[in-house]
Motif scaffolding. Sequence first.
Motif, PDB file in Angstrom:
ATOM      1  N   PHE A 192       7.885  11.032  -1.148  1.00 28.41           N
ATOM      2  CA  PHE A 192       7.815  10.282   0.109  1.00 28.41           C
ATOM      3  C   PHE A 192       7.035  11.059   1.175  1.00 28.41           C
ATOM      4  O   PHE A 192       6.275  10.473   1.949  1.00 28.41           O
ATOM      5  N   THR A 193       7.237  12.383   1.209  1.00 28.76           N
ATOM      6  CA  THR A 193       6.564  13.194   2.234  1.00 28.76           C
ATOM      7  C   THR A 193       5.053  13.206   2.009  1.00 28.76           C
ATOM      8  O   THR A 193       4.265  13.009   2.948  1.00 28.76           O
ATOM      9  N   ARG A 194       4.635  13.431   0.739  1.00 25.49           N
ATOM     10  CA  ARG A 194       3.191  13.453   0.448  1.00 25.49           C
ATOM     11  C   ARG A 194       2.563  12.077   0.675  1.00 25.49           C
ATOM     12  O   ARG A 194       1.429  11.966   1.144  1.00 25.49           O
ATOM     13  N   ALA A 195       3.318  11.023   0.354  1.00 26.19           N
ATOM     14  CA  ALA A 195       2.800   9.668   0.584  1.00 26.19           C
ATOM     15  C   ALA A 195       2.576   9.443   2.075  1.00 26.19           C
ATOM     16  O   ALA A 195       1.564   8.863   2.485  1.00 26.19           O
ATOM     17  N   ALA A 196       3.526   9.896   2.893  1.00 28.93           N
ATOM     18  CA  ALA A 196       3.398   9.748   4.344  1.00 28.93           C
ATOM     19  C   ALA A 196       2.170  10.498   4.862  1.00 28.93           C
ATOM     20  O   ALA A 196       1.410   9.983   5.692  1.00 28.93           O
ATOM     21  N   GLU A 197       1.966  11.713   4.351  1.00 31.81           N
ATOM     22  CA  GLU A 197       0.807  12.510   4.776  1.00 31.81           C
ATOM     23  C   GLU A 197      -0.504  11.831   4.385  1.00 31.81           C
ATOM     24  O   GLU A 197      -1.451  11.780   5.181  1.00 31.81           O
ATOM     25  N   ARG A 198      -0.557  11.306   3.159  1.00 39.06           N
ATOM     26  CA  ARG A 198      -1.781  10.657   2.682  1.00 39.06           C
ATOM     27  C   ARG A 198      -2.081   9.387   3.477  1.00 39.06           C
ATOM     28  O   ARG A 198      -3.245   9.035   3.697  1.00 39.06           O
ATOM     29  N   LEU A 199      -1.034   8.684   3.898  1.00 45.71           N
ATOM     30  CA  LEU A 199      -1.210   7.430   4.638  1.00 45.71           C
ATOM     31  C   LEU A 199      -1.284   7.642   6.141  1.00 45.71           C
ATOM     32  O   LEU A 199      -1.520   6.694   6.898  1.00 45.71           O
ATOM     33  N   CYS A 243       4.107   5.620  -5.602  1.00 47.84           N
ATOM     34  CA  CYS A 243       3.983   5.627  -7.062  1.00 47.84           C
ATOM     35  C   CYS A 243       2.989   6.695  -7.512  1.00 47.84           C
ATOM     36  O   CYS A 243       3.187   7.355  -8.536  1.00 47.84           O
ATOM     37  N   GLU A 244       1.922   6.861  -6.752  1.00 46.73           N
ATOM     38  CA  GLU A 244       0.880   7.828  -7.113  1.00 46.73           C
ATOM     39  C   GLU A 244       1.342   9.259  -6.896  1.00 46.73           C
ATOM     40  O   GLU A 244       1.084  10.138  -7.722  1.00 46.73           O
ATOM     41  N   THR A 245       2.039   9.509  -5.790  1.00 46.31           N
ATOM     42  CA  THR A 245       2.436  10.881  -5.444  1.00 46.31           C
ATOM     43  C   THR A 245       3.837  11.234  -5.935  1.00 46.31           C
ATOM     44  O   THR A 245       4.157  12.406  -6.103  1.00 46.31           O
ATOM     45  N   MET A 246       4.663  10.223  -6.140  1.00 48.56           N
ATOM     46  CA  MET A 246       6.071  10.400  -6.498  1.00 48.56           C
ATOM     47  C   MET A 246       6.765  11.347  -5.521  1.00 48.56           C
ATOM     48  O   MET A 246       7.592  12.170  -5.897  1.00 48.56           O
ATOM     49  N   ALA A 287      14.486   5.768  -8.254  1.00 48.01           N
ATOM     50  CA  ALA A 287      15.779   6.422  -8.447  1.00 48.01           C
ATOM     51  C   ALA A 287      15.530   7.898  -8.688  1.00 48.01           C
ATOM     52  O   ALA A 287      14.453   8.293  -9.177  1.00 48.01           O
ATOM     53  N   TYR A 288      16.492   8.724  -8.320  1.00 51.13           N
ATOM     54  CA  TYR A 288      16.380  10.165  -8.540  1.00 51.13           C
ATOM     55  C   TYR A 288      17.081  10.562  -9.829  1.00 51.13           C
ATOM     56  O   TYR A 288      18.214  10.144 -10.093  1.00 51.13           O
ATOM     57  N   GLN A 289      16.372  11.349 -10.638  1.00 51.85           N
ATOM     58  CA  GLN A 289      16.968  12.010 -11.799  1.00 51.85           C
ATOM     59  C   GLN A 289      17.036  13.488 -11.440  1.00 51.85           C
ATOM     60  O   GLN A 289      16.057  14.207 -11.551  1.00 51.85           O
ATOM     61  N   GLY A 290      18.217  13.899 -10.958  1.00 53.26           N
ATOM     62  CA  GLY A 290      18.313  15.227 -10.377  1.00 53.26           C
ATOM     63  C   GLY A 290      17.528  15.234  -9.078  1.00 53.26           C
ATOM     64  O   GLY A 290      17.792  14.435  -8.172  1.00 53.26           O
ATOM     65  N   LYS A 291      16.533  16.102  -8.985  1.00 53.06           N
ATOM     66  CA  LYS A 291      15.682  16.147  -7.789  1.00 53.06           C
ATOM     67  C   LYS A 291      14.361  15.417  -8.001  1.00 53.06           C
ATOM     68  O   LYS A 291      13.526  15.376  -7.099  1.00 53.06           O
ATOM     69  N   LYS A 292      14.172  14.846  -9.177  1.00 53.39           N
ATOM     70  CA  LYS A 292      12.898  14.202  -9.513  1.00 53.39           C
ATOM     71  C   LYS A 292      12.949  12.708  -9.221  1.00 53.39           C
ATOM     72  O   LYS A 292      13.837  11.995  -9.686  1.00 53.39           O
ATOM     73  N   LEU A 293      11.968  12.220  -8.453  1.00 53.61           N
ATOM     74  CA  LEU A 293      11.868  10.801  -8.124  1.00 53.61           C
ATOM     75  C   LEU A 293      11.184  10.075  -9.272  1.00 53.61           C
ATOM     76  O   LEU A 293      10.122  10.495  -9.749  1.00 53.61           O
ATOM     77  N   GLU A 294      11.793   8.972  -9.727  1.00 46.38           N
ATOM     78  CA  GLU A 294      11.227   8.197 -10.822  1.00 46.38           C
ATOM     79  C   GLU A 294      11.244   6.716 -10.483  1.00 46.38           C
ATOM     80  O   GLU A 294      12.086   6.239  -9.724  1.00 46.38           O
ATOM     81  N   LEU A 295      10.303   5.979 -11.073  1.00 50.22           N
ATOM     82  CA  LEU A 295      10.290   4.529 -10.932  1.00 50.22           C
ATOM     83  C   LEU A 295      11.367   3.903 -11.802  1.00 50.22           C
ATOM     84  O   LEU A 295      11.595   4.333 -12.929  1.00 50.22           O
ATOM     85  N   THR A 296      12.033   2.880 -11.266  1.00 52.93           N
ATOM     86  CA  THR A 296      12.945   2.094 -12.088  1.00 52.93           C
ATOM     87  C   THR A 296      12.130   1.093 -12.902  1.00 52.93           C
ATOM     88  O   THR A 296      10.906   0.980 -12.735  1.00 52.93           O
ATOM     89  N   GLU A 297      12.781   0.351 -13.761  1.00 50.18           N
ATOM     90  CA  GLU A 297      12.076  -0.675 -14.531  1.00 50.18           C
ATOM     91  C   GLU A 297      11.456  -1.706 -13.590  1.00 50.18           C
ATOM     92  O   GLU A 297      10.321  -2.144 -13.785  1.00 50.18           O
ATOM     93  N   ASP A 303       0.838  -1.210   0.000  1.00 51.71           N
ATOM     94  CA  ASP A 303       0.000   0.000   0.000  1.00 51.71           C
ATOM     95  C   ASP A 303       0.868   1.254   0.000  1.00 51.71           C
ATOM     96  O   ASP A 303       0.593   2.220  -0.718  1.00 51.71           O
ATOM     97  N   THR A 304       1.912   1.232   0.828  1.00 58.83           N
ATOM     98  CA  THR A 304       2.824   2.375   0.885  1.00 58.83           C
ATOM     99  C   THR A 304       3.514   2.579  -0.459  1.00 58.83           C
ATOM    100  O   THR A 304       3.598   3.705  -0.968  1.00 58.83           O
ATOM    101  N   PHE A 305       3.997   1.493  -1.050  1.00 58.70           N
ATOM    102  CA  PHE A 305       4.668   1.577  -2.348  1.00 58.70           C
ATOM    103  C   PHE A 305       3.752   2.185  -3.408  1.00 58.70           C
ATOM    104  O   PHE A 305       4.155   3.073  -4.163  1.00 58.70           O
ATOM    105  N   LEU A 306       2.512   1.721  -3.469  1.00 52.66           N
ATOM    106  CA  LEU A 306       1.570   2.234  -4.472  1.00 52.66           C
ATOM    107  C   LEU A 306       1.254   3.704  -4.240  1.00 52.66           C
ATOM    108  O   LEU A 306       1.053   4.464  -5.198  1.00 52.66           O
ATOM    109  N   MET A 307       1.223   4.126  -2.981  1.00 55.32           N
ATOM    110  CA  MET A 307       0.974   5.537  -2.700  1.00 55.32           C
ATOM    111  C   MET A 307       2.159   6.392  -3.143  1.00 55.32           C
ATOM    112  O   MET A 307       1.984   7.498  -3.671  1.00 55.32           O
TER     113      MET A 307
END
Length: 297
Positions: free
Chosen positions: A18-25, A13-16, A49-59, A7-11
């Motif tokens: 960590f802070t917003r995911a924590a708040e939502r959960l 993924c939705e918010t991209m 993984a981070y691309q610069g400051k942007k959080l992205e999903l790996t393969e 559930d945490t992982f999917l959240m």
Amino acid sequence: MLDFRMDTFLMVCETMNFTRAAERLNITQPAVSQHIRFLEEYYGAKLFAYQGKKLELTEAGRLLQSAGLTMKHDVMALKEEMGGLGSGKLLRFGVTLTVGEFVIPGPAARYLANHPGVSLRMDVSNTKELLRKLDGGEIDFALVEGNFAKNEYEHLVYATEPYIAVCGKGHVFRTEVHKIEDLTGERIIVREAGSGTREILERYLEGRNLMLEDFGNFVEVSNINAIKMLVGENCGITFLYEAAVRRELCEGTLKRIPLEEFALTHDLTFIWRKGSVFSENYRKIFMELQETPGTAV
């Protein structure tokens, strides 16, 4: 039930975030990080993984997200089905507006007649919203006209429907019409952004180096019957599935605009989450809806 770390992982993924995911959960950010770290260690792969400051999903992250969404859907579907034991089966599905108004009512009525113990909950919305509800487990399958990620969903073609240009019987064109470019001086009446009906037109226009903004002006209406009424009053032209205007074409209140290089058709597609344990059930429902007398569209 779905593991709380999934559930945490999917959240995330939705918010991209960590802070917003924590708040939502309603948990702490360190807890979010701990849950993600556990999953990464368990599956032996980095999920973000981070691309610069942007959080992205790996393969690997994208693969787990797809599987996790299917698991979430199946858990919710199973809970709904078990909760309804002894009180009849509930069919939860979604359809796009054209399908809901002009395609599915007959087949759905015959399905219910053949299954008197079945209850039905049909959600009518645009493709984008139905995909969100499918991913969230709010519906089990959908019949859509818009585009979707084929690697994320099992899909079967329900019908292939002509897509046509339409005007009122008394419409006066500004110029002689042969191709779609000749219509750019007309007012165009279209569905809202995100609808499959509009998306098909936008993609075709893009291939001709055109946009909706290239027309004289455009009107946006989210209701097909309202669009047909406006077009019937010669307020502009529109582009719709033939199924949506078949009655009006037969009655002569609307007429088809013949266009060169515009032989468009589009699939109406029955979809559900790829890998679902209920796949065989959905295939059976699809077959039964297709086996109704006459032509679906």
